[in-house]
Design a protein around this motif. Structure first.
Motif, PDB file in Angstrom:
ATOM      1  N   GLN A  86      16.651 116.571  95.543  1.00 33.53           N
ATOM      2  CA  GLN A  86      16.358 115.204  95.980  1.00 33.53           C
ATOM      3  C   GLN A  86      14.906 115.111  96.448  1.00 33.53           C
ATOM      4  O   GLN A  86      14.458 115.884  97.303  1.00 33.53           O
ATOM      5  N   TRP A  87      14.158 114.159  95.875  1.00 33.59           N
ATOM      6  CA  TRP A  87      12.795 113.903  96.333  1.00 33.59           C
ATOM      7  C   TRP A  87      12.832 113.075  97.608  1.00 33.59           C
ATOM      8  O   TRP A  87      13.553 112.075  97.694  1.00 33.59           O
ATOM      9  N   VAL A  88      12.081 113.528  98.627  1.00 32.25           N
ATOM     10  CA  VAL A  88      12.049 112.820  99.905  1.00 32.25           C
ATOM     11  C   VAL A  88      10.604 112.762 100.406  1.00 32.25           C
ATOM     12  O   VAL A  88       9.754 113.572 100.026  1.00 32.25           O
ATOM     13  N   CYS A  89      10.364 111.818 101.275  1.00 33.79           N
ATOM     14  CA  CYS A  89       9.129 111.748 102.054  1.00 33.79           C
ATOM     15  C   CYS A  89       9.460 112.404 103.385  1.00 33.79           C
ATOM     16  O   CYS A  89      10.217 111.851 104.187  1.00 33.79           O
ATOM     17  N   ARG A  90       8.910 113.584 103.614  1.00 40.38           N
ATOM     18  CA  ARG A  90       9.343 114.400 104.755  1.00 40.38           C
ATOM     19  C   ARG A  90       8.290 114.448 105.858  1.00 40.38           C
ATOM     20  O   ARG A  90       7.122 114.738 105.621  1.00 40.38           O
ATOM     21  N   TYR A  91       8.740 114.182 107.087  1.00 38.58           N
ATOM     22  CA  TYR A  91       7.935 114.387 108.284  1.00 38.58           C
ATOM     23  C   TYR A  91       8.406 115.682 108.935  1.00 38.58           C
ATOM     24  O   TYR A  91       9.571 115.792 109.331  1.00 38.58           O
ATOM     25  N   LEU A  92       7.519 116.657 109.045  1.00 41.27           N
ATOM     26  CA  LEU A  92       7.879 117.966 109.589  1.00 41.27           C
ATOM     27  C   LEU A  92       6.774 118.420 110.525  1.00 41.27           C
ATOM     28  O   LEU A  92       5.626 118.576 110.119  1.00 41.27           O
ATOM     29  N   ALA A  93       7.108 118.618 111.778  1.00 31.42           N
ATOM     30  CA  ALA A  93       6.078 119.011 112.750  1.00 31.42           C
ATOM     31  C   ALA A  93       6.711 119.754 113.912  1.00 31.42           C
ATOM     32  O   ALA A  93       7.848 119.483 114.304  1.00 31.42           O
ATOM     33  N   ARG A  94       5.950 120.709 114.446  1.00 29.40           N
ATOM     34  CA  ARG A  94       6.287 121.370 115.708  1.00 29.40           C
ATOM     35  C   ARG A  94       5.132 121.119 116.670  1.00 29.40           C
ATOM     36  O   ARG A  94       3.991 121.473 116.387  1.00 29.40           O
ATOM     37  N   MET A  95       5.446 120.527 117.787  1.00 28.99           N
ATOM     38  CA  MET A  95       4.454 120.201 118.796  1.00 28.99           C
ATOM     39  C   MET A  95       4.904 120.792 120.126  1.00 28.99           C
ATOM     40  O   MET A  95       6.048 121.236 120.267  1.00 28.99           O
ATOM     41  N   PRO A  96       4.032 120.821 121.142  1.00 30.64           N
ATOM     42  CA  PRO A  96       4.463 121.314 122.457  1.00 30.64           C
ATOM     43  C   PRO A  96       5.544 120.434 123.058  1.00 30.64           C
ATOM     44  O   PRO A  96       5.788 119.308 122.616  1.00 30.64           O
ATOM     45  N   GLY A  97       6.174 120.936 124.103  1.00 34.43           N
ATOM     46  CA  GLY A  97       7.086 120.104 124.869  1.00 34.43           C
ATOM     47  C   GLY A  97       6.338 118.955 125.518  1.00 34.43           C
ATOM     48  O   GLY A  97       5.116 118.996 125.686  1.00 34.43           O
ATOM     49  N   LEU A  98       7.046 117.915 125.874  1.00 35.52           N
ATOM     50  CA  LEU A  98       6.416 116.743 126.478  1.00 35.52           C
ATOM     51  C   LEU A  98       5.991 117.033 127.909  1.00 35.52           C
ATOM     52  O   LEU A  98       6.656 117.770 128.636  1.00 35.52           O
ATOM     53  N   LEU A  99       4.889 116.420 128.315  1.00 37.90           N
ATOM     54  CA  LEU A  99       4.466 116.537 129.702  1.00 37.90           C
ATOM     55  C   LEU A  99       5.366 115.695 130.603  1.00 37.90           C
ATOM     56  O   LEU A  99       5.652 116.067 131.735  1.00 37.90           O
TER      57      LEU A  99
END
Length: 422
Positions: free
Chosen positions: A385-398
């Protein structure tokens, strides 16, 4: 000799980013923050937040102490430097005790943070003979309740060990002995309750001597031309290097001779140069350190499998949205009605970069941890399946808001109330 010159500045880039982009949820966050941005700016140019150069990534792993570090829990300082920590991060930080020693090197585990999946830990390395430094590596795995988990990052990585005492340039006063550091591991499947850990450190000493080759553009080599704090910091580092009885300064012209003599080539921070000939080290001890932490002390809000939502011209699929004390993990897909790459690319162009917002519609504020940022989507094919993917690892929230929304293309595509997971 030309071959040696061509390779002299190459170092291994160690560790995976705990906050970097990864297709594998098992890739843990890289938690070691840049503790001395002033030195990094001088040697690698200005560092843009979230757009770190490779040199800065390596430098970040080499440094972990500031003057402010002495006044707060070691593991929190390792994660955020002198920046504030969220209430959730502070509440999940645990002081632990784990001590071991051999060949004049003492290892102390000083603290951990566990978010239910990711483990971050801090430690100290102390040399009882500071005039004869050693190199110390950790891992490559940490055993928890008898199960091995690979270290995803560590100051004393198995292929780039850490020198103790540490001669690195840093804001004065500097803790050189004990040297401080830390690491991280992804521990998926770990249950709650007391977790028994074992981490092995290996001590290496040079067969002959350490040969110190300074970067000609670095602060140490330019100390005489510097003024003020910069000069004091560079000279303090040089004094440390000159105090080592098992080290000599060298030049490029002397490299071949030093290597033929069996010397081990290091830079001014005590980091090994990555040369095929640079292998004149002897393993002198292994130090096994055991400690416990409470795996039930964790904070995370996990929205994996939250269900799909119909949008105009697409379906929004929440593969996972997880916000913990250590990381913010986003894996969301926009699925086009037509299963083609062009349709997925069209959604990526239409919606563009995303932002997470709080209950007031303001962008969330992340903790000051080191990370790689990519908020733009990518057209990928997953299980046909073709998808528009958002993939991210960021720090925890302040600050963890009452709710968090995913906004892309100027639209609030979804919003979740933040309730800690079980």
């Amino acid at each position: 000799m030309e071959e040696i010159k061509a390779k002299r500045i190459v170092r291994r880039v160690i560790g995976k980013s705990l906050c970097g982009i990864a297709d594998d949820p098992g890739m843990a966050q890289r938690v070691l923050r840049i503790a001395h941005e002033k030195e990094a700016r001088k040697n690698a140019g200005t560092i843009g937040r979230g757009k770190l150069a490779i040199a800065a990534l390596v430098f970040a792993l080499a440094l972990a102490t500031t003057a402010f570090a002495l006044t707060r829990p070691a593991v929190l300082n390792l994660l955020t430097g002198n920046a504030p920590a969220s209430a959730q991060l502070e509440s999940t930080a645990q002081s632990v005790t784990g001590i071991g020693s051999a060949d004049g090197i003492a290892v102390r585990i000083t603290g951990v943070v566990f978010d239910g999946e990711n483990l971050a830990f801090s430690y100290e390395l102390e040399n009882e003979r500071p005039d004869t430094p050693a190199l110390v590596s950790a891992g490559p795995v940490i055993n928890i309740d008898g199960r091995p988990f690979p270290l995803t990052s560590c100051t004393a990585a198995s292929d780039v060990p850490q020198m103790v005492p540490s001669p690195h340039v840093d804001v004065l006063p500097v803790r050189r002995n004990p040297a401080v550091g830390g690491g991280a591991a992804y521990t998926g499947g770990l249950t709650g309750g007391k977790a028994a850990c074992e981490l092995t450190f290996t001590v290496y000493r040079p067969e002959n001597k350490f040969a110190v080759l300074l970067d000609p553009d670095g602060m140490q080599a330019r100390a005489d031309s510097l003024t003020g704090d910069a000069r004091a910091e560079a000279e303090d580092s040089l004094v440390t290097l000159r105090s080592f009885r098992n080290a000599v300064f060298t030049t490029e012209a002397e490299l071949e001779r030093r290597l033929n003599e069996g010397c081990t080539l290091i830079d001014g921070s005590g980091t090994l140069y990555d040369l095929p000939e640079n292998s004149h080290l002897a393993e002198t001890a292994q130090i096994s350190v055991t400690f416990e932490f409470d795996a039930s002390v964790a904070f995370a809000c996990d929205f994996a499998g939250a269900g799909d939502r119909a949008l105009d011209g697409a379906a929004l699929h929440v593969e996972r949205l997880r916000l913990s004390s250590l990381e913010t993990y986003v894996d969301l897909w926009l699925i086009p009605p037509e299963n083609t790459e062009s349709a997925a690319r069209g959604l990526a162009q239409r919606y563009g970069a995303y932002v997470l917002t709080d209950e007031r519609g303001e962008p969330v504020v992340y903790s000051e941890m080191d990370y790689m940022e990519d908020t733009t989507p990518h057209a990928v094919q997953i299980d046909g399946q073709w998808v528009c993917r958002y993939l991210a690892r960021m720090p925890g929230l302040l600050r963890f808001p009452e709710s968090v929304a995913f906004v892309a293309g100027g639209e609030e595509l979804l919003r979740f109330d933040l309730t800690p997971g079980e």
